[in-house]
Design an enzyme around this catalytic site. Structure first.
Site, PDB file in Angstrom:
ATOM      1  N   LYS A  64       0.523   7.582  -4.416  1.00  0.00           N
ATOM      2  CA  LYS A  64       0.172   8.464  -3.117  1.00  0.00           C
ATOM      3  C   LYS A  64       2.049   8.360  -3.006  1.00  0.00           C
ATOM      4  O   LYS A  64       2.230   7.606  -1.768  1.00  0.00           O
ATOM      5  CB  LYS A  64      -0.482   8.859  -1.910  1.00  0.00           C
ATOM      6  CG  LYS A  64      -0.041   9.939  -1.030  1.00  0.00           C
ATOM      7  CD  LYS A  64      -0.956  10.045  -0.185  1.00  0.00           C
ATOM      8  CE  LYS A  64      -1.264  11.387   0.265  1.00  0.00           C
ATOM      9  NZ  LYS A  64      -1.988  11.890   1.416  1.00  0.00           N
ATOM     10  N   LYS A  91      -0.187  11.434  -6.452  1.00  0.00           N
ATOM     11  CA  LYS A  91       0.373  12.508  -6.190  1.00  0.00           C
ATOM     12  C   LYS A  91       1.568  12.359  -5.520  1.00  0.00           C
ATOM     13  O   LYS A  91       1.968  11.498  -4.448  1.00  0.00           O
ATOM     14  CB  LYS A  91      -0.757  12.473  -4.831  1.00  0.00           C
ATOM     15  CG  LYS A  91      -0.547  13.789  -3.973  1.00  0.00           C
ATOM     16  CD  LYS A  91      -1.993  13.884  -2.715  1.00  0.00           C
ATOM     17  CE  LYS A  91      -1.393  14.847  -2.223  1.00  0.00           C
ATOM     18  NZ  LYS A  91      -3.121  14.985  -0.949  1.00  0.00           N
TER      19      LYS A  91
END
Length: 328
Positions: free
Chosen positions: A195, A248
Site C-alpha cells: 500500500k 493499492k
C-alpha cells in the site's frame, strides 16, 4: 514473411473474442461500501459521483445492487460519528459499531455474500492516523493489539475475511494469532501488503472522514519510488500468515502487480482506488472521454498485469460489460 499476418486474428469481433489472452469473471470483483453510523442514511458522496454512504439499516440496498450485478463479494469501511472518535480508535472494535451492525445485517439477509472488512484505525482515531500515537509518531508495536481486537470483532459479527490496511509492521501475524486464539482459524486475511502513500486516496478520505489532522502517512505507507520494497513487504506478510496479497492503488502500479504475480503463489488483489474512480467520472462528465470505454480498458489492464481479483467502485458496471461481452 508475407504468410505471417497477425491481423488475421483481429478481423472480426468473434475472432477477437476467441483469442483473448486475458479473461475476466464477475466472481473476481469486489465492491467497496461505506457504512455510516446512524439510521435511515443513504447519502451521496460529493467527491465520488455515484457512490453513497449507507447506515446499517440501509446497507441492504447496496448489496441488492451487487447481487443483481452478479457480484459475490463486498468490502466494508466504517464511518463513525465524529463524537465517537478518540485517541486510540476504540470505536473500531465496538461490537455494536456501525460496521459490525452492517456485517450482521448483510449475513442475515444475504448469507451467500462474501463480506470482507477493512481493518484500520484511521476512520476511528481523533487524529486520523492509522495507529496509536507516541507524541507525533505512530506507535507501530502499540497498535498491533488494537488491530487484532478490531479484526476479531469483525469476525465475531460474521465477517468472512479481514483486510488490514494500516501498514504497521507485524500486523498480519498479530491478527492471525488473535483469530486463531478465538478459534477463527478458517478466516482468511487479505493483506494490503503493498500500500503506497498515494495522492490517489483523496476522495476516499472525504468519503470516510479519515484525513490525518497533522502530517501524512509516509512513515508507514510505502514510497512510490520503490518496487523491491513491495516484494519485501509482501514476503513478510506471506510469512506472517496472509492468505491474499494486495497492491493499492492499481492504475499507476501495474508493474508492482506484475512483479508480485511473478514472485508469489498467493492470490493477488488490486484496489482501484477512489482517485482513479473520480478521475474517470470527472473526465467523462466534462466530455473528455468515453466512460464505459475507459472503465473497460483500465480494468483489463489490471487483470492483464496479473491481478486475480479487483476491488473497484465500478464493479457493477464492469459486471455488466462482462455480461455484454465487451470485456472478458
Amino acid at each position: 514473411m508475407e504468410a505471417i499476418r497477425p491481423r488475421r486474428l483481429r478481423k472480426d469481433n468473434v475472432t477477437r473474442e476467441l483469442v483473448r489472452e486475458t479473461r475476466l469473471s464477475k466472481s473476481a470483483l469486489i465492491y467497496p461500501i461505506f457504512i455510516k453510523e446512524g439510521s435511515a442514511i443513504e447519502e451521496n458522496i460529493a467527491a465520488m459521483d455515484g457512490q453513497k454512504r449507507y447506515s446499517p439499516d440501509r446497507v441492504e440496498h447496496a448489496v441488492e445492487t451487487v447481487i443483481k450485478a452478479g457480484i459475490g463479494s463486498v468490502l466494508l469501511f466504517g464511518v463513525p460519528e465524529h463524537s465517537r472518535k478518540d485517541e486510540t480508535g476504540s470505536e473500531a472494535y465496538n461490537e455494536n459499531g456501525a460496521l459490525q451492525q452492517a456485517v450482521r445485517k448483510i449475513k442475515s439477509s444475504f448469507p451467500q455474500i462474501n463480506v470482507i472488512t477493512d481493518v484500520c484505525l484511521c476512520e476511528y482515531t481523533s487524529h486520523g492516523h492509522c495507529g496509536l500515537l507516541k507524541g507525533k509518531e505512530v506507535d507501530n508495536d502499540g497498535t498491533l493489539s488494537i488491530l487484532a481486537k478490531v479484526a476479531v470483532s469483525h469476525v465475531q459479527a460474521g465477517a468472512d475475511m479481514v483486510a488490514p490496511s494500516d501498514m504497521m509492521d507485524g500486523r498480519v501475524q498479530a491478527i492471525r494469532e488473535a483469530l486463531d486464539q478465538h478459534h477463527f482459524t478458517n478466516i482468511p486475511i487479505m493483506s494490503y501488503s503493498a500500500k503506497y502513500a498515494s495522492s490517489f486516496y483523496g476522495p476516499f478520505r472525504e468519503a470516510a472522514g479519515c484525513a490525518p489532522s497533522f502530517g501524512d502517512r509516509k512513515t508507514y505507507q510505502m514510497d512510490y519510488h520503490n518496487l523491491r520494497e513491495a516484494v519485501r513487504e509482501s514476503e513478510l506478510d506471506m510469512l506472517e500468515g496472509a492468505d491474499i496479497l494486495m497492491v493499492k492503488p492499481a492504475l499507476a502500479y501495474l508493474d508492482v502487480i506484475a512483479k508480485l504475480k511473478e514472485t508469489f503463489d498467493l492470490p493477488l488483489a488490486a484496489y482501484s482506488v477512489s482517485g482513479e474512480y473520480s478521475m474517470i467520472k470527472a473526465a467523462a462528465k466534462a466530455g473528455l472521454i468515453d466512460e464505459a470505454a475507459m472503465i473497460c480498458e483500465t480494468t483489463v489492464g489490471f487483470f492483464r498485469a496479473g491481478t486475480d481479483m479487483l476491488i473497484t467502485y465500478f464493479a457493477p458496471e464492469i459486471a455488466a460489460y462482462i455480461s455484454e461481452g465487451r470485456i472478458g
